[in-house]
Design a protein around this motif. Structure first.
Motif, short mmCIF file in Angstrom:
data_model
loop_
_atom_site.label_atom_id
_atom_site.label_comp_id
_atom_site.label_asym_id
_atom_site.label_seq_id
_atom_site.Cartn_x
_atom_site.Cartn_y
_atom_site.Cartn_z
N PRO A 139 46.22 -3.49 -50.46
CA PRO A 139 46.40 -2.22 -51.18
C PRO A 139 45.42 -1.18 -50.63
O PRO A 139 44.26 -1.49 -50.35
N ARG A 140 45.89 0.07 -50.48
CA ARG A 140 45.10 1.10 -49.82
C ARG A 140 43.74 1.31 -50.47
O ARG A 140 42.74 1.44 -49.77
N ASP A 141 43.66 1.32 -51.80
CA ASP A 141 42.36 1.56 -52.44
C ASP A 141 41.37 0.43 -52.13
O ASP A 141 40.19 0.67 -51.89
N LEU A 142 41.85 -0.79 -52.07
CA LEU A 142 40.99 -1.93 -51.73
C LEU A 142 40.55 -1.84 -50.27
O LEU A 142 39.37 -2.01 -49.95
N GLN A 195 36.72 -1.28 -48.53
CA GLN A 195 36.15 -2.13 -47.49
C GLN A 195 35.78 -1.30 -46.26
O GLN A 195 34.76 -1.57 -45.62
N LEU A 196 36.60 -0.31 -45.94
CA LEU A 196 36.28 0.57 -44.80
C LEU A 196 35.00 1.36 -45.06
O LEU A 196 34.17 1.52 -44.16
N LEU A 197 34.85 1.86 -46.27
CA LEU A 197 33.64 2.60 -46.62
C LEU A 197 32.41 1.69 -46.52
O LEU A 197 31.37 2.10 -46.00
N ILE A 199 40.21 3.36 -37.80
CA ILE A 199 41.65 3.47 -37.60
C ILE A 199 42.32 2.80 -38.79
O ILE A 199 42.09 1.62 -39.05
N GLY A 200 43.13 3.56 -39.52
CA GLY A 200 43.77 3.04 -40.71
C GLY A 200 44.97 2.16 -40.40
O GLY A 200 45.37 1.99 -39.26
N GLY A 201 45.54 1.64 -41.47
CA GLY A 201 46.72 0.80 -41.35
C GLY A 201 48.00 1.61 -41.46
O GLY A 201 48.01 2.83 -41.25
N ALA A 202 49.06 0.94 -41.82
CA ALA A 202 50.39 1.56 -41.87
C ALA A 202 50.46 2.73 -42.85
O ALA A 202 51.21 3.69 -42.64
N ASP A 203 49.68 2.70 -43.91
CA ASP A 203 49.70 3.77 -44.92
C ASP A 203 48.76 4.92 -44.59
O ASP A 203 48.68 5.89 -45.34
N GLY A 204 48.03 4.82 -43.50
CA GLY A 204 47.10 5.89 -43.13
C GLY A 204 45.92 5.96 -44.09
O GLY A 204 45.58 4.98 -44.76
N SER A 264 43.96 8.08 -47.33
CA SER A 264 44.18 9.01 -48.43
C SER A 264 43.35 10.27 -48.22
O SER A 264 42.38 10.28 -47.44
N GLU A 265 43.71 11.32 -48.91
CA GLU A 265 42.97 12.58 -48.82
C GLU A 265 41.52 12.37 -49.26
O GLU A 265 40.59 12.87 -48.63
N SER A 266 41.32 11.64 -50.34
CA SER A 266 39.95 11.41 -50.82
C SER A 266 39.13 10.62 -49.80
O SER A 266 37.94 10.85 -49.64
N PHE A 267 39.75 9.69 -49.10
CA PHE A 267 39.04 8.93 -48.07
C PHE A 267 38.67 9.83 -46.90
O PHE A 267 37.55 9.78 -46.40
#
Length: 146
Positions: free
Chosen positions: A42-45, A49-51, A93-98, A100-103
């Motif tokens: 899930p993108r938020d998770l 982890q990226l942060l 480099i993000g995944g398939a969902d790219g 988010s604006e907040s990220f």
């Protein structure tokens, strides 16, 4: 400078994995670099982890809406960061969902490799090659021709 290339998902395509390994191997001869893989989810998770993975460094997010650099400009950017004492930089480099604006807002900078949306495996190969090219420019090696 110590580079951390962070991707969501590891390269599954054989040619992309081999290309990334080749350029990362070349780059490691002239710079400190590591490749960190964050598992898809899930993108938020994933973004959490990226942060966390990039918390100790200059955070550079790759996104098609980011700033475009020419190879010579990237070399000069690296040179300036080195001169100003930047010790660590994380390229994300993000995944398939790219991203988010907040990220994206949490990034120190947002870069683009192309105005096209690139699949993350291709983006990793292009990014590793461009970093290698930038260092070859800084070292006055004949790899780059302009």
């Amino acid at each position: 400078m110590h580079w951390k290339l962070i991707t969501v998902g590891k390269p599954a395509l054989t040619w992309a994995r081999l290309g990334a390994e080749d350029y990362l191997h070349r780059l490691r001869r002239v710079a400190k670099v590591e490749h960190v893989v964050i598992k898809e989810g899930p993108r938020d998770l994933v973004e959490g982890q990226l942060l966390q993975a990039s918390s100790d460094s200059l955070r550079l997010i790759l996104d098609e809406r980011g700033k475009a650099y020419r190879s010579l400009e990237l070399a000069r950017w690296i040179e300036q960061k080195d001169l100003h004492g930047t010790k660590r930089a994380s390229l994300i480099i993000g995944g398939a969902d790219g991203h988010s604006e907040s990220f994206r807002k949490q990034a120190d900078e947002c870069w683009t490799l192309s105005s096209f949306t690139l699949q993350h495996e291709i983006a990793l190969v292009v990014l590793a090659e461009q970093l290698y090219r930038a260092y070859s420019i800084l070292r006055n090696e004949p790899y780059h021709r302009e």
